[in-house]
Every structure is written in structure tokens, then in C-alpha cells.
Motif scaffolding. Structure first.
Motif, mmCIF file in Angstrom:
data_model
loop_
_atom_site.group_PDB
_atom_site.id
_atom_site.type_symbol
_atom_site.label_atom_id
_atom_site.label_comp_id
_atom_site.label_asym_id
_atom_site.label_seq_id
_atom_site.Cartn_x
_atom_site.Cartn_y
_atom_site.Cartn_z
ATOM 1 N N MET A 1 0.837 -1.183 0.000
ATOM 2 C CA MET A 1 0.000 0.000 0.000
ATOM 3 C C MET A 1 0.880 1.245 0.000
ATOM 4 N N VAL A 2 0.569 2.210 -0.852
ATOM 5 C CA VAL A 2 1.345 3.448 -0.908
ATOM 6 C C VAL A 2 1.051 4.272 0.325
ATOM 7 N N VAL A 3 2.089 4.691 1.042
ATOM 8 C CA VAL A 3 1.874 5.523 2.225
ATOM 9 C C VAL A 3 2.648 6.826 2.172
ATOM 10 N N ASP A 4 3.653 6.929 1.312
ATOM 11 C CA ASP A 4 4.429 8.162 1.230
ATOM 12 C C ASP A 4 5.014 8.289 -0.171
ATOM 13 N N GLU A 5 5.757 9.367 -0.393
ATOM 14 C CA GLU A 5 6.307 9.654 -1.705
ATOM 15 C C GLU A 5 7.256 8.561 -2.185
ATOM 16 N N ASN A 6 8.146 8.121 -1.309
ATOM 17 C CA ASN A 6 9.089 7.080 -1.707
ATOM 18 C C ASN A 6 8.372 5.779 -2.053
ATOM 19 N N GLY A 7 7.330 5.450 -1.284
ATOM 20 C CA GLY A 7 6.575 4.238 -1.573
ATOM 21 C C GLY A 7 5.879 4.298 -2.919
ATOM 22 N N LEU A 8 5.320 5.464 -3.244
ATOM 23 C CA LEU A 8 4.676 5.622 -4.548
ATOM 24 C C LEU A 8 5.700 5.494 -5.669
ATOM 25 N N HIS A 9 6.838 6.178 -5.528
ATOM 26 C CA HIS A 9 7.855 6.137 -6.588
ATOM 27 C C HIS A 9 8.357 4.715 -6.811
ATOM 28 N N GLU A 10 8.507 3.953 -5.740
ATOM 29 C CA GLU A 10 8.972 2.577 -5.875
ATOM 30 C C GLU A 10 7.943 1.743 -6.635
ATOM 31 N N GLN A 11 6.671 1.943 -6.347
ATOM 32 C CA GLN A 11 5.644 1.197 -7.071
ATOM 33 C C GLN A 11 5.595 1.596 -8.537
ATOM 34 N N LEU A 12 5.792 2.864 -8.815
ATOM 35 C CA LEU A 12 5.790 3.315 -10.211
ATOM 36 C C LEU A 12 6.940 2.686 -10.988
ATOM 37 N N ARG A 13 8.080 2.472 -10.328
ATOM 38 C CA ARG A 13 9.228 1.863 -11.006
ATOM 39 C C ARG A 13 9.038 0.359 -11.209
ATOM 40 N N ARG A 14 8.086 -0.251 -10.503
ATOM 41 C CA ARG A 14 7.911 -1.704 -10.583
ATOM 42 C C ARG A 14 6.636 -2.109 -11.319
ATOM 43 N N LEU A 15 6.117 -1.243 -12.157
ATOM 44 C CA LEU A 15 4.948 -1.620 -12.949
ATOM 45 C C LEU A 15 5.252 -2.845 -13.790
ATOM 46 N N GLN A 16 4.302 -3.757 -13.881
ATOM 47 C CA GLN A 16 4.458 -4.936 -14.728
ATOM 48 C C GLN A 16 4.143 -4.546 -16.172
ATOM 49 N N THR A 17 5.165 -4.473 -17.008
ATOM 50 C CA THR A 17 4.962 -4.095 -18.411
ATOM 51 C C THR A 17 5.209 -5.298 -19.308
ATOM 52 N N ASP A 18 4.256 -5.604 -20.169
ATOM 53 C CA ASP A 18 4.398 -6.736 -21.089
ATOM 54 C C ASP A 18 5.574 -6.501 -22.035
ATOM 55 N N LYS A 19 6.262 -7.586 -22.384
ATOM 56 C CA LYS A 19 7.427 -7.458 -23.255
ATOM 57 C C LYS A 19 7.428 -8.581 -24.282
ATOM 58 N N VAL A 20 7.631 -8.222 -25.536
ATOM 59 C CA VAL A 20 7.823 -9.185 -26.613
ATOM 60 C C VAL A 20 9.142 -8.850 -27.280
ATOM 61 N N GLY A 21 10.106 -9.765 -27.182
ATOM 62 C CA GLY A 21 11.438 -9.457 -27.668
ATOM 63 C C GLY A 21 12.035 -8.339 -26.833
ATOM 64 N N SER A 22 12.481 -7.303 -27.501
ATOM 65 C CA SER A 22 13.079 -6.170 -26.783
ATOM 66 C C SER A 22 12.090 -5.039 -26.572
ATOM 67 N N GLN A 23 10.827 -5.222 -26.963
ATOM 68 C CA GLN A 23 9.852 -4.141 -26.907
ATOM 69 C C GLN A 23 8.890 -4.298 -25.731
ATOM 70 N N HIS A 24 8.757 -3.208 -24.976
ATOM 71 C CA HIS A 24 7.818 -3.165 -23.868
ATOM 72 C C HIS A 24 6.524 -2.491 -24.302
ATOM 73 N N ALA A 25 5.411 -2.943 -23.743
ATOM 74 C CA ALA A 25 4.138 -2.238 -23.901
ATOM 75 C C ALA A 25 4.023 -1.255 -22.744
ATOM 76 N N LEU A 26 3.940 0.014 -23.046
ATOM 77 C CA LEU A 26 3.993 1.057 -22.018
ATOM 78 C C LEU A 26 2.613 1.657 -21.764
ATOM 79 N N HIS A 27 1.587 0.805 -21.868
ATOM 80 C CA HIS A 27 0.231 1.301 -21.672
ATOM 81 C C HIS A 27 -0.028 1.735 -20.228
ATOM 82 N N LYS A 28 0.582 1.063 -19.259
ATOM 83 C CA LYS A 28 0.350 1.436 -17.859
ATOM 84 C C LYS A 28 0.987 2.786 -17.503
#
Length: 339
Positions: free
Chosen positions: A1-28
Motif C-alpha cells: 500500500m502506498v503511504v508516502d512519496e518514496n513508496g509511490l515512486h517505488e511502485q511506479l518503477r515496478r509496474l508490470q509491463t508486457d514485453k515481446v522481444g526487446s519491446q515493452h508495452a507502455l500502456h500502464k
């Protein structure tokens, strides 16, 4: 659960992004950036899928190396950041694929979680969070992306808060504004600017035969100097040359869409109460409104009347009381607050 600025930034860096080959889907990241820009502009942390679909599709087409439908971002985004539901409030399962048609037919809507919004309302919060998301993109497109999602920072922040730096585990916060240290712009100057702005808005209304296109309100000149009288990315605006808020804005909403921040209107459609920016009474926008109330200075209110960014200009109005427990100011068109 996000509780502060650092916690939010860490979650933003760990988004699950789909990848095919070397390409990421950046929809999130793109959905989040669109939501952040919309929040800054309209003070609304919620949206319907109908409102988000077209702009998100355009962002994906332009900025995501791998093409995925906008619907996928809407139901797939991490639930620690965002809560999507059907029209009746039933949560949308993130494990079952949902098509755009299904989301439209079921009145899908979603909103950033309250703890995320609390971080965005910190000084520089929304811009620092956006900076983390820009790390997913090639540096060559960041400037264009920032403009597209309406997250161009104010000039006074650009040289400090928005340099793209390597990820860090700590973030320095600005001190809270102090009302005892604010500078006093001469009251005569504040009044003279407002008088000139109101006359200018009268002329624009007459020229357009009614509502004014938002773009026409960007070129107010006072005594040979351009003074921005509104901010396209915020509902509350205080020009740098003034000490008090000059304008407030309520964006257009279709009848089926929720009104951002629950600004209260009377039966004739005039503003009665205007919500804080966030919940912090010492946020700079809320301080600027309080200054206008305490100095009994009039403001103008822009009321969105259609989805094409046309606004009715209502003025003069005054802030007559503050309700901190409700995070709002009361508004009157009859005159300033009594001493």
C-alpha cells in the motif's frame, strides 16, 4: 500500500509491463501520466473508460513501442495505485481480460487511490511522480510526452524539481509554505490588475457572443507586461506578479460524468463552494485563495460549458468563508466578506 512519496515512486518503477522481444508495452505508464495530467488540470482523480479511451489510444499509438489496446491498461493497472469498477461499483477483476466493448457496456470507471492522490498533492508531488514514469521512455520523446499529457511544470520548478536524475531511494521535499513569510503585493496593484482583467473578459465575451475559447485567454497584457490570468493545468491560478489568487476554474462534464472535486453550484449554475487543491490548507494554491479572501480581493470564475474548451467567465466574485474541515471556500457574487 502506498503511504508516502518514496513508496509511490517505488511502485511506479515496478509496474508490470508486457514485453515481446526487446519491446515493452507502455500502456500502464501512459495511463498513469494521462491521469496525473488530468488531475493537475481538472482536480479529478477519477475517470470513465469512455473519457479515457480515445486519448489513451492516441498516447499508446505515439509513445509505446508495442501496441496494446487502451482497455488493457484500464483493467490491468496495479490495484495498489488505482481502483477500476463497473458502473454499479462492482470491482473489475484484473485476471480476466476485458474488451473495450465490455468496459463501455458496463460503464467502467476508475480512480487513483486516495493515498496516491495525497502524494500528488505534496509540493511538486505530481511532477516528481511523472518524472519516475518518464524513466520508461526514451529520453528523446520525454519532452513531447510531457506536453501531450499536460504535465509541463511551472517555470519556477523547471530548473530544480524536474531534472531527470537516476532513481534514488530518497526525495527531498520542499518546506510547507509559511503565511507569515509571504510577500505583500500592494493592494492597489492587485485591484488595478483585476479591474483590467474584468474589462478584458467583458470584451472577449462580447466578441465571441458568449463563451470564450480557452486559448483566447492566454494573452492578457497589463501596463505593457503579459500577465497569465489562468493556468491550463490547475483549477486555481495566482499569477507570479500577484500575491493572491486571481481565477478559479470548473471544467465541463457531460451529464453522465462525475464532477471533479464536488464544486457546489446553485440552481442557476453559479458556483457556491469551491474545493481546496487537495486537503492541505497550506498548499500554495489554497494559501493564494486564502490571501484573496483575507484581502477582500475579487476573482473571476471560468465555467466550462462544452467539451471543446469553451468557458463562461463569471465575475466579480469573492471568497467569503473557509471551511477547513470540508476542504473548501464559500463563494459569493454579492460582495467581499464582512469584517
Amino acid at each position: 500500500m502506498v503511504v508516502d512519496e518514496n513508496g509511490l515512486h517505488e511502485q511506479l518503477r515496478r509496474l508490470q509491463t508486457d514485453k515481446v522481444g526487446s519491446q515493452h508495452a507502455l500502456h500502464k505508464p501512459l495511463l498513469l501520466l494521462w491521469l496525473f495530467g488530468r488531475y493537475l488540470d481538472e482536480r479529478s482523480a477519477a475517470t470513465t473508460f469512455e473519457a479515457a479511451e480515445d486519448p489513451l489510444e492516441q498516447l499508446i499509438d505515439r509513445f509505446s513501442p508495442r501496441r496494446v489496446p487502451a482497455a488493457q491498461a484500464f483493467w490491468q493497472l496495479e490495484r495498489t495505485l488505482w481502483t477500476p469498477t463497473q458502473e454499479d461499483g462492482t470491482p473489475i477483476d484484473d485476471n480476466i481480460p476485458r474488451s473495450a466493448k465490455w468496459l463501455r457496456d458496463n460503464g467502467a470507471r476508475g480512480g487513483l487511490r486516495p493515498e496516491v492522490v495525497d502524494v500528488l498533492d505534496e509540493p511538486r508531488g505530481v511532477f516528481l511522480a511523472a518524472d519516475v514514469l518518464y524513466e520508461y521512455f526514451d529520453s528523446s520523446v520525454v519532452s513531447a510526452l510531457r506536453s501531450e499529457v499536460r504535465l509541463v511544470p511551472p517555470v519556477f520548478l523547471r530548473s530544480t524539481a524536474l531534472k531527470r536524475e537516476a532513481p534514488s531511494t530518497t526525495t527531498t521535499k520542499l518546506p510547507q509554505p509559511s503565511r507569515t513569510k509571504r510577500r505583500e503585493v500592494p493592494i492597489e496593484f492587485e485591484r488595478a490588475v483585476r479591474s483590467a482583467v474584468f474589462k478584458w473578459l467583458e470584451d472577449l465575451t462580447a466578441q465571441n457572443g458568449g463563451p470564450i475559447p480557452f486559448a483566447q485567454m492566454a494573452n492578457f497584457i497589463f501596463d505593457g507586461t503579459r500577465i497569465p490570468v489562468l493556468n491550463p493545468q490547475s483549477g486555481i491560478h495566482k499569477p507570479a506578479k500577484l500575491d493572491s489568487a486571481l481565477s478559479i476554474k470548473t471544467v465541463y462534464r457531460r451529464p453522465t460524468e462525475e464532477r471533479p472535486y464536488e464544486d457546489e453550484l446553485d440552481e442557476s449554475g453559479r458556483i457556491l463552494r469551491y474545493k481546496y487543491r487537495g486537503k492541505d490548507p497550506l498548499h500554495s494554491d489554497n494559501v493564494a485563495l486564502r490571501n484573496a479572501m483575507e484581502r477582500k480581493l475579487p476573482l473571476f470564475w471560468l465555467k466550462g460549458v462544452d467539451p471543446n474548451a469553451n468557458y463562461e467567465a463569471h465575475f466579480p466574485l469573492w471568497l467569503t468563508a473557509e471551511r477547513p474541515e470540508q476542504h473548501l471556500f464559500e463563494v459569493s457574487f454579492q460582495g467581499p466578506p464582512k469584517s
